[in-house]
Write a protein that holds these residues in place. Structure first.
Motif, PDB file in Angstrom:
ATOM      1  N   MET A  45       0.844  -1.173   0.000  1.00  0.00           N
ATOM      2  CA  MET A  45       0.000   0.000   0.000  1.00  0.00           C
ATOM      3  C   MET A  45       0.893   1.242   0.000  1.00  0.00           C
ATOM      4  O   MET A  45       1.831   1.349   0.767  1.00  0.00           O
ATOM      5  N   LYS A  46       0.573   2.164  -0.897  1.00  0.00           N
ATOM      6  CA  LYS A  46       1.305   3.419  -0.964  1.00  0.00           C
ATOM      7  C   LYS A  46       0.851   4.326   0.183  1.00  0.00           C
ATOM      8  O   LYS A  46      -0.249   4.191   0.714  1.00  0.00           O
ATOM      9  N   LEU A  47       1.720   5.272   0.538  1.00  0.00           N
ATOM     10  CA  LEU A  47       1.413   6.203   1.617  1.00  0.00           C
ATOM     11  C   LEU A  47       0.127   6.985   1.322  1.00  0.00           C
ATOM     12  O   LEU A  47      -0.715   7.177   2.205  1.00  0.00           O
ATOM     13  N   ALA A  48      -0.056   7.413   0.087  1.00  0.00           N
ATOM     14  CA  ALA A  48      -1.264   8.166  -0.286  1.00  0.00           C
ATOM     15  C   ALA A  48      -2.516   7.324  -0.073  1.00  0.00           C
ATOM     16  O   ALA A  48      -3.549   7.844   0.364  1.00  0.00           O
ATOM     17  N   GLU A  49      -2.443   6.042  -0.377  1.00  0.00           N
ATOM     18  CA  GLU A  49      -3.586   5.157  -0.162  1.00  0.00           C
ATOM     19  C   GLU A  49      -3.899   5.023   1.327  1.00  0.00           C
ATOM     20  O   GLU A  49      -5.066   4.984   1.725  1.00  0.00           O
ATOM     21  N   ALA A  50      -2.851   4.966   2.133  1.00  0.00           N
ATOM     22  CA  ALA A  50      -3.041   4.888   3.582  1.00  0.00           C
ATOM     23  C   ALA A  50      -3.690   6.159   4.115  1.00  0.00           C
ATOM     24  O   ALA A  50      -4.539   6.109   5.016  1.00  0.00           O
ATOM     25  N   LEU A  51      -3.313   7.305   3.563  1.00  0.00           N
ATOM     26  CA  LEU A  51      -3.916   8.567   3.987  1.00  0.00           C
ATOM     27  C   LEU A  51      -5.397   8.617   3.622  1.00  0.00           C
ATOM     28  O   LEU A  51      -6.224   9.101   4.404  1.00  0.00           O
ATOM     29  N   THR A  52      -5.739   8.080   2.467  1.00  0.00           N
ATOM     30  CA  THR A  52      -7.141   8.007   2.055  1.00  0.00           C
ATOM     31  C   THR A  52      -7.906   7.047   2.964  1.00  0.00           C
ATOM     32  O   THR A  52      -9.030   7.347   3.386  1.00  0.00           O
ATOM     33  N   ALA A  53      -7.287   5.915   3.280  1.00  0.00           N
ATOM     34  CA  ALA A  53      -7.920   4.949   4.180  1.00  0.00           C
ATOM     35  C   ALA A  53      -8.129   5.557   5.566  1.00  0.00           C
ATOM     36  O   ALA A  53      -9.161   5.332   6.204  1.00  0.00           O
ATOM     37  N   ARG A  54      -7.159   6.355   6.020  1.00  0.00           N
ATOM     38  CA  ARG A  54      -7.293   7.022   7.321  1.00  0.00           C
ATOM     39  C   ARG A  54      -8.482   7.975   7.308  1.00  0.00           C
ATOM     40  O   ARG A  54      -9.296   7.992   8.234  1.00  0.00           O
ATOM     41  N   GLY A 106      14.359  17.463   4.477  1.00  0.00           N
ATOM     42  CA  GLY A 106      14.467  16.569   5.630  1.00  0.00           C
ATOM     43  C   GLY A 106      13.521  15.392   5.469  1.00  0.00           C
ATOM     44  O   GLY A 106      13.297  14.909   4.375  1.00  0.00           O
ATOM     45  N   THR A 107      12.933  14.971   6.559  1.00  0.00           N
ATOM     46  CA  THR A 107      11.986  13.855   6.504  1.00  0.00           C
ATOM     47  C   THR A 107      10.609  14.368   6.109  1.00  0.00           C
ATOM     48  O   THR A 107      10.354  15.570   6.091  1.00  0.00           O
ATOM     49  N   MET A 108       9.725  13.442   5.841  1.00  0.00           N
ATOM     50  CA  MET A 108       8.338  13.803   5.537  1.00  0.00           C
ATOM     51  C   MET A 108       7.734  14.553   6.727  1.00  0.00           C
ATOM     52  O   MET A 108       7.010  15.533   6.541  1.00  0.00           O
ATOM     53  N   THR A 109       8.057  14.125   7.936  1.00  0.00           N
ATOM     54  CA  THR A 109       7.552  14.797   9.132  1.00  0.00           C
ATOM     55  C   THR A 109       8.010  16.253   9.156  1.00  0.00           C
ATOM     56  O   THR A 109       7.222  17.161   9.465  1.00  0.00           O
ATOM     57  N   ASP A 110       9.276  16.493   8.811  1.00  0.00           N
ATOM     58  CA  ASP A 110       9.801  17.860   8.743  1.00  0.00           C
ATOM     59  C   ASP A 110       9.055  18.674   7.682  1.00  0.00           C
ATOM     60  O   ASP A 110       8.711  19.840   7.904  1.00  0.00           O
ATOM     61  N   ASN A 142       3.716  19.854  -3.563  1.00  0.00           N
ATOM     62  CA  ASN A 142       3.948  18.949  -4.696  1.00  0.00           C
ATOM     63  C   ASN A 142       4.949  17.860  -4.325  1.00  0.00           C
ATOM     64  O   ASN A 142       4.767  16.690  -4.684  1.00  0.00           O
ATOM     65  N   SER A 143       6.013  18.222  -3.613  1.00  0.00           N
ATOM     66  CA  SER A 143       7.006  17.233  -3.172  1.00  0.00           C
ATOM     67  C   SER A 143       6.372  16.211  -2.233  1.00  0.00           C
ATOM     68  O   SER A 143       6.635  15.006  -2.332  1.00  0.00           O
ATOM     69  N   ILE A 144       5.547  16.703  -1.330  1.00  0.00           N
ATOM     70  CA  ILE A 144       4.873  15.813  -0.374  1.00  0.00           C
ATOM     71  C   ILE A 144       3.940  14.859  -1.110  1.00  0.00           C
ATOM     72  O   ILE A 144       3.948  13.645  -0.859  1.00  0.00           O
ATOM     73  N   GLN A 145       3.141  15.405  -2.047  1.00  0.00           N
ATOM     74  CA  GLN A 145       2.204  14.559  -2.791  1.00  0.00           C
ATOM     75  C   GLN A 145       2.933  13.520  -3.638  1.00  0.00           C
ATOM     76  O   GLN A 145       2.508  12.363  -3.720  1.00  0.00           O
ATOM     77  N   GLN A 146       4.037  13.926  -4.244  1.00  0.00           N
ATOM     78  CA  GLN A 146       4.811  12.979  -5.054  1.00  0.00           C
ATOM     79  C   GLN A 146       5.336  11.839  -4.179  1.00  0.00           C
ATOM     80  O   GLN A 146       5.254  10.676  -4.551  1.00  0.00           O
ATOM     81  N   ALA A 147       5.856  12.184  -3.009  1.00  0.00           N
ATOM     82  CA  ALA A 147       6.362  11.160  -2.093  1.00  0.00           C
ATOM     83  C   ALA A 147       5.239  10.253  -1.615  1.00  0.00           C
ATOM     84  O   ALA A 147       5.435   9.042  -1.453  1.00  0.00           O
ATOM     85  N   ASN A 148       4.057  10.814  -1.387  1.00  0.00           N
ATOM     86  CA  ASN A 148       2.911  10.008  -0.945  1.00  0.00           C
ATOM     87  C   ASN A 148       2.567   8.926  -1.957  1.00  0.00           C
ATOM     88  O   ASN A 148       2.178   7.819  -1.583  1.00  0.00           O
ATOM     89  N   TRP A 149       2.701   9.242  -3.248  1.00  0.00           N
ATOM     90  CA  TRP A 149       2.315   8.284  -4.278  1.00  0.00           C
ATOM     91  C   TRP A 149       3.453   7.364  -4.719  1.00  0.00           C
ATOM     92  O   TRP A 149       3.219   6.407  -5.461  1.00  0.00           O
ATOM     93  N   THR A 150       4.688   7.641  -4.281  1.00  0.00           N
ATOM     94  CA  THR A 150       5.800   6.807  -4.737  1.00  0.00           C
ATOM     95  C   THR A 150       6.399   5.949  -3.629  1.00  0.00           C
ATOM     96  O   THR A 150       7.219   5.077  -3.911  1.00  0.00           O
ATOM     97  N   HIS A 151       6.019   6.154  -2.368  1.00  0.00           N
ATOM     98  CA  HIS A 151       6.604   5.395  -1.270  1.00  0.00           C
ATOM     99  C   HIS A 151       5.571   4.493  -0.605  1.00  0.00           C
ATOM    100  O   HIS A 151       4.413   4.871  -0.431  1.00  0.00           O
ATOM    101  N   ASP A 152       6.041   3.310  -0.263  1.00  0.00           N
ATOM    102  CA  ASP A 152       5.176   2.327   0.379  1.00  0.00           C
ATOM    103  C   ASP A 152       5.055   2.608   1.861  1.00  0.00           C
ATOM    104  O   ASP A 152       5.982   3.125   2.490  1.00  0.00           O
ATOM    105  N   LEU A 153       3.921   2.220   2.411  1.00  0.00           N
ATOM    106  CA  LEU A 153       3.672   2.357   3.837  1.00  0.00           C
ATOM    107  C   LEU A 153       4.464   1.305   4.586  1.00  0.00           C
ATOM    108  O   LEU A 153       4.512   0.145   4.161  1.00  0.00           O
ATOM    109  N   GLU A 154       5.099   1.698   5.679  1.00  0.00           N
ATOM    110  CA  GLU A 154       5.871   0.736   6.478  1.00  0.00           C
ATOM    111  C   GLU A 154       4.931  -0.107   7.321  1.00  0.00           C
ATOM    112  O   GLU A 154       3.844   0.315   7.669  1.00  0.00           O
ATOM    113  N   GLU A 155       5.420  -1.268   7.659  1.00  0.00           N
ATOM    114  CA  GLU A 155       4.627  -2.176   8.513  1.00  0.00           C
ATOM    115  C   GLU A 155       4.650  -1.764   9.922  1.00  0.00           C
ATOM    116  O   GLU A 155       5.091  -1.145  10.614  1.00  0.00           O
TER     117      GLU A 155
END
Length: 154
Positions: free
Chosen positions: A1-10, A74-78, A141-154
């Motif tokens: 699951m991509k990060l963006a999908e997890a955000l939608t699920a949340r 920095g990190t996504m959190t930053d 835009n950077s945040i959205q791109q990362a959301n769609w290209t990175h997988d959610l961690e377990e």
């Protein structure tokens, strides 16, 4: 699951929990001799299950955001923290410019009225707000791109 999908699920889980809250409160009490439209206890159990799923999903999102590097940001959190501050900064500058410009552009309705003068440089504030808005768009835009290209961690 991509990060963006997890955000939608949340977001979906949060909406579901709010819907369950409304249904629970609507059915928590009923008139003697009547039956409630839904079983409030069952709805409460369903809400507890959804809350557990939400907690687990938020934990995974937060873990992913803390470990996901976004280059110079920095990190996504930053980056998320920076985006929140840029939104506030933009709002502050835009509101200050609007307040300084006034509603009647410094013109008097009658000669007996006092003329109001801007205490802040409206053009500079609007230019600064535009610059912040541009920076905000690029970061988003950077945040959205990362959301769609990175997988959610377990």
């Amino acid at each position: 699951m991509k990060l963006a999908e997890a955000l939608t699920a949340r977001a979906d889980l949060q909406r579901r929990i709010e819907q369950l809250r409304a249904r629970i409160t609507a059915n928590a009490r009923f008139q003697e001799g009547e039956e409630p439209a839904e079983d409030a206890a069952a709805l409460l159990g369903e809400a507890e299950e959804a809350l557990g799923q939400l907690r687990d999903l938020i934990r995974r999102i937060n873990r992913t955001n803390a470990r996901l590097a976004l280059g110079a940001d920095g990190t996504m959190t930053d980056a998320l923290a920076a985006r929140d501050v840029l939104r506030l900064q933009h709002s502050l500058l835009a509101d200050a410019a609007a307040a300084a410009s006034g509603t009647n552009s410094g013109m008097r309705q009658m000669r007996s009225e006092l003329r109001q003068i801007a205490a802040l440089p409206v053009a500079e504030l609007r230019a600064a707000a535009d610059g912040v808005a541009q920076e905000l768009r690029e970061l988003d835009n950077s945040i959205q791109q990362a959301n769609w290209t990175h997988d959610l961690e377990e």
